[in-house]
Design a protein around this motif. Structure first.
Motif: not given
Ligand SMILES: NC(=O)c1ccc[n+]([C@@H]2O[C@H](COP(=O)([O-])OP(=O)(O)OC[C@H]3O[C@@H](n4cnc5c(N)ncnc54)[C@H](OP(=O)(O)O)[C@@H]3O)[C@@H](O)[C@H]2O)c1
Length: 266
Positions: A142-154
């Motif tokens: 989830r932590k990784a997903e939240n970070l990636i979501n700041s760059t677009g869609r994950a």
């Protein structure tokens, strides 16, 4: 949260800037490890974070390490990372082609997530698919997903092998789009427009068509049919594409990118 980025080129900084923009990390908690003196000086000038030129014990202080060096630079970087990595740290690799297993072995660390982004991440409009090692728990995913979501869609993939197909489709995808746009602009130039006029005609067409596709309830085939009236101009173009195998060629190109990603994985 403290984040360390190893390799602060286009992709590493696209991620770093998105994290800053969405307040996921403060600049004083962002460790930027950049080997190139020239690039390091630019980052220093921009006050982008805490800029250093080598991997050192400072790496042990961060919660998350992002690996964004080129794949061929990873083996030497790994030797340094291995010296300083701490057991509780999560590693997020955005390097093309290097499997999770190889990363785990090279840095002697189990907690690895592997992601494949694309360059629209520079604008926060990226498309990234990611997979995680079995040792990585749900809260870390989830932590990784939240970070990636700041760059677009994950999107999370259960099967890591699919990342090679992602590389061929969305990772390299922006280049296919620019290639298509360029062919259309070149055709406009050949028909006598000046390049600025060709570029305007084509870029606005692509933008409008994208939004039409996203808002219409018609399928892609129906949208094509809506432009291509019987015996008309679009039909002549589509017939030529068919005869020349343009569609097949595009698909073959995508499969070639996937194959190359597999080869890089070794
Ligand atoms: N660009 C894309 O579209 C894309 C898409 C998906 C994934 N990726 C992946 O993202 C990664 C980065 O790509 P990029 O386009 O951002 O590459 P890049 O602009 O070349 O950035 C990599 C940076 O890392 C530096 N570096 C190399 N070894 C280092 C070390 N040991 N410690 C610290 N810094 C080091 C390089 O410095 P030097 O130049 O001095 O070597 C360079 O400035 C690659 O693994 C690529 O596969 C890229």
């Amino acid at each position: 949260m403290k984040i360390g980025i190893i390799g602060c080129g286009n992709m590493g900084m696209a991620f770093a800037n998105s994290f800053i923009q969405y307040n996921l990390v403060q600049k004083e908690n962002l460790l930027l490890v950049e080997k190139s003196a020239e690039r390091g000086a630019v980052l220093q000038e921009q006050k982008a974070g805490v800029v250093v030129d080598t991997i050192s014990e400072k790496l042990g202080d961060v919660d998350l390490i992002i690996l964004s060096v080129k794949p061929q630079d990873f083996p030497s970087a790994a030797l340094e990372i291995k010296k300083y990595i701490q057991p509780n740290q999560l590693v997020l690799s955005i390097m093309a082609g290097i499997p999770i297993r190889n990363i785990q072995e090279s840095i002697a660390h189990p907690m690895v997530v592997r992601a494949m982004p694309n360059t629209p991440a520079l604008l926060g409009m990226g498309m990234t698919a990611f997979a995680a090692a079995p040792e990585v728990g749900l809260s870390e995913i989830r932590k990784a997903e939240n970070l990636i979501n700041s760059t677009g869609r994950a999107v999370f993939l259960e099967q890591e092998e699919l990342l090679d197909a992602v590389t061929g489709l969305s990772g390299s995808g922006p280049a296919y789009f620019f290639y298509l746009v360029k062919q259309m602009i070149d055709a406009g130039n050949a028909m006598g427009f000046d390049p600025a006029m060709s570029a305007l005609l084509v870029k606005q067409t692509m933008l409008g068509s994208y939004h039409l596709m996203q808002t219409s309830d018609k399928s892609l085939d129906e949208l094509i049919q809506a432009v291509a009236s019987k015996g008309g101009t679009t039909e002549a173009a589509l017939r030529t594409f068919q005869e020349l195998g343009v569609g097949q060629g595009l698909q073959q190109g995508i499969f070639a990118a996937q194959k190359r990603a597999k080869e890089l994985a070794g």
